[in-house]
Design a protein around this motif. Structure first.
Motif, mmCIF file in Angstrom:
data_model
loop_
_atom_site.group_PDB
_atom_site.id
_atom_site.type_symbol
_atom_site.label_atom_id
_atom_site.label_comp_id
_atom_site.label_asym_id
_atom_site.label_seq_id
_atom_site.Cartn_x
_atom_site.Cartn_y
_atom_site.Cartn_z
ATOM 1 N N THR A 99 11.658 9.333 -2.238
ATOM 2 C CA THR A 99 10.596 9.405 -3.244
ATOM 3 C C THR A 99 11.105 9.574 -4.671
ATOM 4 O O THR A 99 10.655 8.859 -5.576
ATOM 5 C CB THR A 99 9.614 10.537 -2.895
ATOM 6 O OG1 THR A 99 9.046 10.273 -1.606
ATOM 7 C CG2 THR A 99 8.500 10.629 -3.933
ATOM 8 N N ARG A 155 4.258 6.839 6.353
ATOM 9 C CA ARG A 155 5.290 5.939 5.841
ATOM 10 C C ARG A 155 5.831 5.113 6.996
ATOM 11 O O ARG A 155 6.046 5.620 8.096
ATOM 12 C CB ARG A 155 6.449 6.705 5.189
ATOM 13 C CG ARG A 155 6.080 7.403 3.909
ATOM 14 C CD ARG A 155 7.292 8.009 3.230
ATOM 15 N NE ARG A 155 8.272 7.004 2.862
ATOM 16 C CZ ARG A 155 8.165 6.226 1.797
ATOM 17 N NH1 ARG A 155 7.128 6.332 0.996
ATOM 18 N NH2 ARG A 155 9.082 5.336 1.498
ATOM 19 N N GLN A 209 -6.155 1.916 1.319
ATOM 20 C CA GLN A 209 -5.019 2.793 1.170
ATOM 21 C C GLN A 209 -4.636 3.378 2.518
ATOM 22 O O GLN A 209 -5.399 3.300 3.497
ATOM 23 C CB GLN A 209 -5.290 3.899 0.160
ATOM 24 C CG GLN A 209 -6.338 4.908 0.567
ATOM 25 C CD GLN A 209 -6.584 5.908 -0.547
ATOM 26 O OE1 GLN A 209 -7.355 5.659 -1.473
ATOM 27 N NE2 GLN A 209 -5.927 7.051 -0.459
ATOM 28 N N LEU A 250 0.830 -1.203 0.000
ATOM 29 C CA LEU A 250 0.000 0.000 0.000
ATOM 30 C C LEU A 250 0.866 1.256 0.000
ATOM 31 O O LEU A 250 0.524 2.259 -0.632
ATOM 32 C CB LEU A 250 -0.927 -0.002 1.214
ATOM 33 C CG LEU A 250 -1.979 -1.114 1.250
ATOM 34 C CD1 LEU A 250 -2.794 -1.048 2.542
ATOM 35 C CD2 LEU A 250 -2.903 -1.015 0.045
ATOM 36 N N GLN A 251 1.977 1.213 0.687
ATOM 37 C CA GLN A 251 2.872 2.373 0.736
ATOM 38 C C GLN A 251 3.507 2.643 -0.626
ATOM 39 O O GLN A 251 3.635 3.796 -1.044
ATOM 40 C CB GLN A 251 3.957 2.137 1.780
ATOM 41 C CG GLN A 251 4.943 3.293 1.910
ATOM 42 C CD GLN A 251 5.873 3.088 3.080
ATOM 43 O OE1 GLN A 251 5.422 2.986 4.228
ATOM 44 N NE2 GLN A 251 7.170 3.031 2.815
ATOM 45 N N ASN A 252 3.889 1.583 -1.324
ATOM 46 C CA ASN A 252 4.583 1.750 -2.603
ATOM 47 C C ASN A 252 3.642 1.985 -3.775
ATOM 48 O O ASN A 252 3.988 2.691 -4.718
ATOM 49 C CB ASN A 252 5.439 0.517 -2.896
ATOM 50 C CG ASN A 252 6.608 0.385 -1.937
ATOM 51 O OD1 ASN A 252 7.072 1.363 -1.379
ATOM 52 N ND2 ASN A 252 7.070 -0.844 -1.744
ATOM 53 N N ARG A 253 2.463 1.358 -3.736
ATOM 54 C CA ARG A 253 1.589 1.384 -4.914
ATOM 55 C C ARG A 253 0.311 2.185 -4.736
ATOM 56 O O ARG A 253 -0.429 2.388 -5.691
ATOM 57 C CB ARG A 253 1.236 -0.045 -5.323
ATOM 58 C CG ARG A 253 2.454 -0.909 -5.590
ATOM 59 C CD ARG A 253 2.075 -2.252 -6.134
ATOM 60 N NE ARG A 253 3.218 -3.151 -6.199
ATOM 61 C CZ ARG A 253 3.175 -4.399 -6.595
ATOM 62 N NH1 ARG A 253 2.016 -4.908 -6.993
ATOM 63 N NH2 ARG A 253 4.266 -5.160 -6.614
ATOM 64 N N GLY A 254 0.048 2.627 -3.506
ATOM 65 C CA GLY A 254 -1.176 3.378 -3.288
ATOM 66 C C GLY A 254 -2.372 2.458 -3.129
ATOM 67 O O GLY A 254 -2.245 1.313 -2.698
ATOM 68 N N ARG A 255 -3.538 2.960 -3.512
ATOM 69 C CA ARG A 255 -4.785 2.224 -3.305
ATOM 70 C C ARG A 255 -4.766 0.895 -4.059
ATOM 71 O O ARG A 255 -4.426 0.833 -5.238
ATOM 72 C CB ARG A 255 -5.967 3.062 -3.768
ATOM 73 C CG ARG A 255 -7.332 2.421 -3.526
ATOM 74 C CD ARG A 255 -8.425 3.284 -4.106
ATOM 75 N NE ARG A 255 -8.355 4.638 -3.586
ATOM 76 C CZ ARG A 255 -8.942 5.685 -4.162
ATOM 77 N NH1 ARG A 255 -9.622 5.523 -5.283
ATOM 78 N NH2 ARG A 255 -8.840 6.886 -3.633
ATOM 79 N N ASP A 313 10.340 6.738 -7.480
ATOM 80 C CA ASP A 313 9.596 7.030 -8.703
ATOM 81 C C ASP A 313 10.399 6.615 -9.936
ATOM 82 O O ASP A 313 9.846 6.069 -10.896
ATOM 83 C CB ASP A 313 9.253 8.520 -8.780
ATOM 84 C CG ASP A 313 8.255 8.929 -7.701
ATOM 85 O OD1 ASP A 313 7.610 8.033 -7.130
ATOM 86 O OD2 ASP A 313 8.142 10.144 -7.438
ATOM 87 N N ASP A 352 -2.616 9.912 3.681
ATOM 88 C CA ASP A 352 -1.555 10.649 3.009
ATOM 89 C C ASP A 352 -0.445 11.024 3.988
ATOM 90 O O ASP A 352 -0.715 11.488 5.113
ATOM 91 C CB ASP A 352 -2.119 11.934 2.386
ATOM 92 C CG ASP A 352 -3.012 11.640 1.185
ATOM 93 O OD1 ASP A 352 -2.927 10.512 0.672
ATOM 94 O OD2 ASP A 352 -3.787 12.537 0.795
#
Length: 327
Positions: free
Chosen positions: A111, A66, A60, A13-18, A115, A63
């Motif tokens: 980050t 981490r 998720q 969830l941290q790396n890919r989001g929802r 990315d 925001d």
């Protein structure tokens, strides 16, 4: 096991989001019901995780949240060299460790670097096996890898094609495993040589350990081995009788190495304009598959096993395509 899975879920969830429960379940190799329970456990532990409904919904993190629970285990660290190679990792029994290591590395990156890593992964992929070629069955690969990790002497029954075809028994010191064009090879001593893992019929680890040769470098050994193998006329070869068209087609059908060896070993043309030459023999099935593509422009003369294999295949093909009276 569950603690490791909870960390993996959190890092996903941290790396890919929802992500939906179904996607999380597929990544973790569990059922969606298990994901529901794991999410509840994370929430109970104070992780700010929440769900959104709808077709694009899923779980998720809040925001800005981490985690730093990214320490690699010993097994995960040892599997890092296989990141980006999921199939070989799975064949070695390291698929789960590789996936966990990749997640933890991604989570630990700043980050901008994370990315960039995602961009590279989305744009580049390594697929080791050749076209239209299935990977060799390698039932002894895991046993070989385990002995390799433990510096353990093994006894193998190995199917070889030359100089005398048959099954031989060898005591080996495993020094490394190499994946070349979708084929696994074992490099083993005492005098380092290479063995195709798919040709190992039995492997038994002995209650005996060995000391790795000082200064042995697997990459250097393999590079030298490949250079010698590609230039060596005394390796495993097949004797073929080729037409001019067959000789011209060798680079495209069997590859540049076969063409170079054939060119160096060509004999004078016979009464039908055909010339004898040697080509590399990696294995009987592999050589037959290539030579059959040459059709009547190639006739195999040796070894006997390859001649028999070609004859059997051609007779089976002839039964599928019977000639008429004018054929």
């Amino acid at each position: 096991m569950r603690a490791s899975r909870l960390v993996s879920l959190l890092l996903l969830l941290q790396n890919r989001g929802r992500m939906s429960a179904a996607r999380l379940a597929a990544e973790l190799g569990v059922t969606p019901r298990t994901v529901y329970r794991d999410v509840e456990a994370l929430a109970a532990a104070g992780v700010p995780i929440y769900a959104e409904g709808g077709p694009a919904g899923g779980y998720q993190l809040m925001d800005g949240y981490r985690t730093r629970l990214t320490g690699l285990t010993e097994d995960e660290a040892g599997s890092l060299f296989l990141t980006g190679l999921p199939q070989p990792a799975a064949e070695l029994g390291l698929g789960a460790q590789v996936a966990a290591a990749e997640l933890k590395l991604m989570a630990a990156l700043p980050t901008p670097y994370r990315d960039a890593s995602v961009r590279i992964r989305q744009r580049f992929h390594l697929d080791a096996p050749g076209w239209y070629r299935e990977a060799d069955p390698v039932p002894q690969l895991l046993a070989a890898a385990e002995a390799l990790w433990q510096d353990q002497v093994v006894e193998v029954r190995y199917r070889r094609w030359s100089p005398t075809p048959g099954v031989v028994t060898r005591r080996l010191h495993p020094l490394g495993l190499v994946l070349k064009a979708g084929v696994w090879y074992l490099v083993a001593g005492p005098r380092p040589r290479t063995y195709r893992v798919g040709n190992i019929e039995e492997l038994r680890a002995l209650d005996e350990h060995f000391t790795r040769p000082a200064g042995f470098d697997l990459a250097d050994f393999w590079r030298v081995h490949v250079e010698r193998y590609e230039d060596n006329e005394d390796g495993e070869t097949a004797l073929v009788r080729l037409s001019a068209a067959g000789i011209a087609a060798l680079p495209d059908i069997l590859g540049p190495r076969a063409a170079r060896l054939a060119e160096r070993t060509l004999e004078p043309a016979d009464g039908e304009g055909r010339q004898r030459a040697k080509i590399p023999l990696e294995s009987v099935p592999h050589a037959a598959a290539g030579l059959l593509r040459l059709g009547a422009d190639a006739q195999v003369l040796a070894p006997a096993e390859l001649v028999a294999h070609m004859g059997k295949t051609i007779r089976a093909m002839a039964r599928l395509y019977p000639c008429g009276e004018d054929g």
